[in-house]
Write a protein that holds these residues in place. Structure first.
Motif, PDB file in Angstrom:
ATOM      1  N   ARG A 139     -33.016  -6.971 -18.302  1.00 26.13           N
ATOM      2  CA  ARG A 139     -33.403  -7.904 -17.231  1.00 26.13           C
ATOM      3  C   ARG A 139     -33.394  -9.336 -17.773  1.00 26.13           C
ATOM      4  O   ARG A 139     -34.132  -9.649 -18.702  1.00 26.13           O
ATOM      5  CB  ARG A 139     -34.786  -7.552 -16.695  1.00 26.13           C
ATOM      6  CG  ARG A 139     -34.851  -6.158 -16.029  1.00 26.13           C
ATOM      7  CD  ARG A 139     -36.288  -5.784 -15.723  1.00 26.13           C
ATOM      8  NE  ARG A 139     -37.106  -5.852 -16.941  1.00 26.13           N
ATOM      9  CZ  ARG A 139     -38.436  -5.959 -16.950  1.00 26.13           C
ATOM     10  NH1 ARG A 139     -39.109  -6.017 -15.824  1.00 26.13           N
ATOM     11  NH2 ARG A 139     -39.106  -6.005 -18.087  1.00 26.13           N
ATOM     12  N   GLY A 170     -33.953 -13.263 -17.052  1.00 25.32           N
ATOM     13  CA  GLY A 170     -34.616 -14.187 -16.135  1.00 25.32           C
ATOM     14  C   GLY A 170     -34.081 -15.601 -16.281  1.00 25.32           C
ATOM     15  O   GLY A 170     -34.086 -16.165 -17.365  1.00 25.32           O
ATOM     16  N   GLU A 223     -29.310  -7.198 -15.420  1.00 27.18           N
ATOM     17  CA  GLU A 223     -29.892  -7.484 -14.116  1.00 27.18           C
ATOM     18  C   GLU A 223     -30.409  -8.929 -14.135  1.00 27.18           C
ATOM     19  O   GLU A 223     -31.260  -9.275 -14.947  1.00 27.18           O
ATOM     20  CB  GLU A 223     -31.041  -6.502 -13.878  1.00 27.18           C
ATOM     21  CG  GLU A 223     -31.683  -6.588 -12.527  1.00 27.18           C
ATOM     22  CD  GLU A 223     -33.007  -5.824 -12.479  1.00 27.18           C
ATOM     23  OE1 GLU A 223     -33.913  -6.271 -11.770  1.00 27.18           O
ATOM     24  OE2 GLU A 223     -33.128  -4.790 -13.204  1.00 27.18           O
ATOM     25  N   VAL A 267     -32.485 -12.014 -12.730  1.00 23.61           N
ATOM     26  CA  VAL A 267     -33.578 -12.350 -11.813  1.00 23.61           C
ATOM     27  C   VAL A 267     -33.936 -13.823 -11.975  1.00 23.61           C
ATOM     28  O   VAL A 267     -33.672 -14.422 -13.023  1.00 23.61           O
ATOM     29  CB  VAL A 267     -34.838 -11.477 -12.086  1.00 23.61           C
ATOM     30  CG1 VAL A 267     -34.544 -10.018 -11.810  1.00 23.61           C
ATOM     31  CG2 VAL A 267     -35.334 -11.663 -13.512  1.00 23.61           C
ATOM     32  N   VAL A 306     -36.848 -16.657 -12.312  1.00 17.98           N
ATOM     33  CA  VAL A 306     -38.280 -16.797 -12.586  1.00 17.98           C
ATOM     34  C   VAL A 306     -38.652 -18.275 -12.504  1.00 17.98           C
ATOM     35  O   VAL A 306     -37.804 -19.155 -12.670  1.00 17.98           O
ATOM     36  CB  VAL A 306     -38.666 -16.251 -13.986  1.00 17.98           C
ATOM     37  CG1 VAL A 306     -38.370 -14.765 -14.098  1.00 17.98           C
ATOM     38  CG2 VAL A 306     -37.956 -17.014 -15.090  1.00 17.98           C
ATOM     39  N   LYS A 322     -46.054 -14.537 -17.830  1.00 13.80           N
ATOM     40  CA  LYS A 322     -45.793 -14.068 -16.474  1.00 13.80           C
ATOM     41  C   LYS A 322     -44.294 -13.784 -16.295  1.00 13.80           C
ATOM     42  O   LYS A 322     -43.911 -12.751 -15.749  1.00 13.80           O
ATOM     43  CB  LYS A 322     -46.268 -15.122 -15.474  1.00 13.80           C
ATOM     44  CG  LYS A 322     -46.560 -14.550 -14.114  1.00 13.80           C
ATOM     45  CD  LYS A 322     -47.191 -15.594 -13.203  1.00 13.80           C
ATOM     46  CE  LYS A 322     -46.578 -15.474 -11.816  1.00 13.80           C
ATOM     47  NZ  LYS A 322     -46.192 -16.731 -11.216  1.00 13.80           N
ATOM     48  N   ALA A 323     -43.468 -14.695 -16.792  1.00 14.29           N
ATOM     49  CA  ALA A 323     -42.014 -14.527 -16.636  1.00 14.29           C
ATOM     50  C   ALA A 323     -41.532 -13.274 -17.370  1.00 14.29           C
ATOM     51  O   ALA A 323     -40.646 -12.570 -16.893  1.00 14.29           O
ATOM     52  CB  ALA A 323     -41.294 -15.769 -17.151  1.00 14.29           C
ATOM     53  N   LEU A 375     -42.972 -10.576 -17.633  1.00 11.94           N
ATOM     54  CA  LEU A 375     -43.314  -9.343 -16.918  1.00 11.94           C
ATOM     55  C   LEU A 375     -42.125  -8.863 -16.095  1.00 11.94           C
ATOM     56  O   LEU A 375     -41.923  -7.667 -15.905  1.00 11.94           O
ATOM     57  CB  LEU A 375     -44.517  -9.584 -15.994  1.00 11.94           C
ATOM     58  CG  LEU A 375     -45.868  -9.810 -16.662  1.00 11.94           C
ATOM     59  CD1 LEU A 375     -46.937 -10.108 -15.611  1.00 11.94           C
ATOM     60  CD2 LEU A 375     -46.279  -8.597 -17.491  1.00 11.94           C
ATOM     61  N   SER A 376     -41.312  -9.828 -15.607  1.00 14.33           N
ATOM     62  CA  SER A 376     -40.190  -9.418 -14.762  1.00 14.33           C
ATOM     63  C   SER A 376     -38.842  -9.548 -15.462  1.00 14.33           C
ATOM     64  O   SER A 376     -37.809  -9.258 -14.885  1.00 14.33           O
ATOM     65  CB  SER A 376     -40.183 -10.232 -13.459  1.00 14.33           C
ATOM     66  OG  SER A 376     -40.191 -11.601 -13.753  1.00 14.33           O
ATOM     67  N   ALA A 377     -38.836 -10.011 -16.711  1.00 16.50           N
ATOM     68  CA  ALA A 377     -37.569 -10.153 -17.435  1.00 16.50           C
ATOM     69  C   ALA A 377     -37.767  -9.812 -18.908  1.00 16.50           C
ATOM     70  O   ALA A 377     -38.815 -10.075 -19.477  1.00 16.50           O
ATOM     71  CB  ALA A 377     -37.043 -11.575 -17.297  1.00 16.50           C
ATOM     72  N   ASP A 378     -36.734  -9.223 -19.532  1.00 16.57           N
ATOM     73  CA  ASP A 378     -36.795  -8.907 -20.969  1.00 16.57           C
ATOM     74  C   ASP A 378     -36.497 -10.143 -21.808  1.00 16.57           C
ATOM     75  O   ASP A 378     -37.036 -10.322 -22.894  1.00 16.57           O
ATOM     76  CB  ASP A 378     -35.788  -7.810 -21.302  1.00 16.57           C
ATOM     77  CG  ASP A 378     -36.036  -6.555 -20.478  1.00 16.57           C
ATOM     78  OD1 ASP A 378     -37.183  -6.069 -20.515  1.00 16.57           O
ATOM     79  OD2 ASP A 378     -35.109  -6.100 -19.790  1.00 16.57           O
TER      80      ASP A 378
END
Lengths: 492, 80
Positions: free
Chosen positions: A259, A261, A292, A294, A296, A389-390, A392-395
């Motif tokens: 992932r 970001g 993937e 995303v 952020v 925080k970032a 959490l949704s991206a590696d």
């Protein structure tokens, strides 16, 4: 031979195709040929380098098993002390000083049999983004000699991009490894804070400084990273944990399912169109490989630059107090100790260093501490929170490394605020203590100069940088059909 | 610092200070300051003697030395 990667040179050394003495001499010949134009080096240690090369050759001849980079030459940024070799930090205040000990990074390089060719130019005490603040001379970008090679580690980036050395060591306080890498079309890594020992790294801003590898390929950077990293009890901020598996990751280069970001705040206004275009292209490549993508948001990054320019000067105003003309370095003038100290510091420090000492002293003074330094430390918390925080949704997180390609020498030297903007995308990483890599993303269409792609990962996840970097590097190389540096003009 | 340096720096410092003063906009009271990126507390090692620089090595870069010591300009005033 000098255009090969360090890994290829190591293979040629191992197979006996070339000796380390021959390889070292070839690099000195190249330096002799092109360094009058590039001016990457402040000092060459010809004798020392050839002596250690010949020791490696002897050991190899005896059939000894040697570390991967044994016999490969390297350029060392002049901010790391090397025993009996002049170390100036690009400052007149240390001119002529020969340190009585080795930095841990230097000790590790020697242990790995790496041959240190000499010391590279830098902005004085690493304060700058162009290497124009060196007290000795500016360094020139091999892509266009009228332009800056980045800073503060412009000597190291120029040395590897002009094939004067396959590897170099840099230090990164706010981007001093990554921005020079971006503008010279090379690879630069700022390891996790605490991943590489700071013992013997002349301190600029102790809570931000980090030494790391500069190279022409991702794998070379990983090999160097592994050689210099690891716990050191001489640095109380050194992390006591195994070195992330960076070489393994650099050999893997598989982003399927990773992932990625994109940081909304690190693009758009202020970024050169051609740099953004290359950034988008890299992103599309990674997405095509199965990553993937995303988006952020890190809203506090707006305050990263002001916070950095309070924290770094504050720490430097304290660190540079050691240059007091008493125990080592320059001593100028007569009279009382205070008079000598004042005269020495007036003569020995350049304008940017004085500017930051004054700024830092002011920001730390009672009555102003809360508004300036205290507030900057709170911003640091906000930036750390944004990253957490970032992640959490991206590696990994990505951005262009620097907002523009290399600018002209002299173009920004009278405008400190414009100069500081170069580091807008690199500084948040230092403030949070995490790790990041810059890899070449191609040439910007406006000026045909290199742009950099930055990948950021959480603390001690340095291997992720190399994994993503290697994947992107492989695809871009296939697209260009030759290494980016082969597009640079001939210097000789 | 020389007068000309002071002239040059004072206008720049003013500019820089007003730019960096923005940090106070978001520095609310309830935010804990971060002084260091690592959550490390005191780091200790075993209290054993390890080799260090010799006196000669430590003095090797001194601008002036005498009898194995750093030689420095007068620190205290005459009347002290």
């Amino acid at each position: 031979m000098i255009r090969k990667s360090a890994n290829e040179m190591a293979a040629s050394l191992a197979s006996g195709e070339v000796t380390s003495v021959e390889l070292t001499k070839a690099h000195f010949a190249r330096i002799e040929e092109v360094d009058v134009k590039v001016r990457a080096f402040l000092h060459l240690d010809t004798e020392g380098a050839l002596a250690s090369a010949s020791v490696i050759d002897e050991r190899r001849k005896k059939g000894e098993e040697l570390p991967p980079l044994a016999g490969v030459p390297l350029a060392l940024k002049d901010v790391l002390v090397q025993k009996n070799v002049p170390t100036t930090c690009g400052s007149k205040i240390l001119q002529g000083w020969r340190p009585p000990y080795d930095a841990t990074v230097v000790k590790n390089l020697k242990k790995n049999g790496v041959v240190i060719l000499g010391k590279t130019n830098m902005d004085e005490f690493a304060m700058g983004s162009s290497t124009e603040n060196s007290a000795f001379h500016p360094t020139h970008n091999p892509w266009d000699l009228t332009r800056i090679p980045g800073g503060s580690g412009g000597g190291s980036s120029a040395a590897i991009s002009s094939f004067e050395a396959p590897l170099a060591i840099g230090t990164d306080t706010g981007g001093s490894i990554r921005q020079p890498a971006a503008v010279t079309g090379t690879v630069g890594v700022k390891p996790t804070y605490g991943g590489v020992s700071r013992y013997g790294l002349v301190a600029f801003s102790s809570s931000l400084d980090q030494a790391g590898p500069c190279a022409r390929t991702v794998l070379d950077a990983a090999l160097l990273h592994e050689a210099i990293a690891g716990h050191d009890e001489k640095d109380s901020t050194s992390i006591d944990a195994p070195v992330p598996k960076v070489v393994e990751a650099a050999r893997r280069g598989d982003v399927k399912g990773v992932r990625i970001g994109v940081i909304k705040e690190l693009q758009g206004e202020g970024y050169q169109a051609g740099v953004l275009e290359r950034f988008q292209e890299s992103l599309d490549i990674l997405s095509g490989l199965g990553a993937e993508i995303v988006e952020v948001s890190c809203p506090s990054f707006d305050y990263a630059l002001p916070a950095y320019y309070l924290i770094a000067p504050s720490e430097c105003s304290s660190n540079l107090a050691r240059f007091d003309a008493m125990r080592f370095g320059l001593r100028v003038g007569e009279g009382s100790a205070e008079e000598v100290m004042n005269a020495t510091r007036e003569a020995g420090f350049g304008r940017e260093v004085k500017r930051r000492i004054i700024l830092g002293t002011y920001a730390l003074s009672s009555g102003y501490y809360d508004a300036y330094y205290g507030s900057a430390q709170k911003v640091r918390t906000l930036i750390k929170n944004d990253f957490e925080k970032a992640f959490l949704s991206a590696d990994v997180l990505v951005s262009p490394t620097a907002p523009t390609t290399a600018f002209k020498i002299g173009e920004k030297s009278d405008d400190p605020l414009a100069m500081y903007l170069n580091d807008i995308a690199t500084i948040p990483v230092n403030l949070a203590g995490i790790c990041a890599i810059s890899i070449p993303s191609g040439l910007a269409k406006e000026d045909s100069l290199p742009a950099g792609f930055q990948v950021m990962a959480p603390a001690m996840a340095d291997d992720r940088l190399y994994n993503v970097g290697a994947a992107l590097e492989r695809e871009l190389l296939a697209k260009w059909s030759k290494p980016l540096l082969d597009f640079a003009p001939e210097l000789a | 610092m020389s007068e000309s340096e002071l002239d040059h720096l004072s206008s720049e410092l003013d500019l820089i200070l007003s730019a960096v003063a923005r940090v106070s906009e978001v520095a609310k009271d309830d935010i804990a300051p971060t002084s260091h990126p690592l959550p490390l507390l005191n780091v200790f090692r075993e209290d054993v003697i390890t080799p260090s620089l010799t006196a000669d090595e430590a003095l090797s870069g001194a601008p002036a030395k005498e009898e194995g010591r750093f030689k420095v300009p007068q620190i205290l005033g005459e009347e002290a």
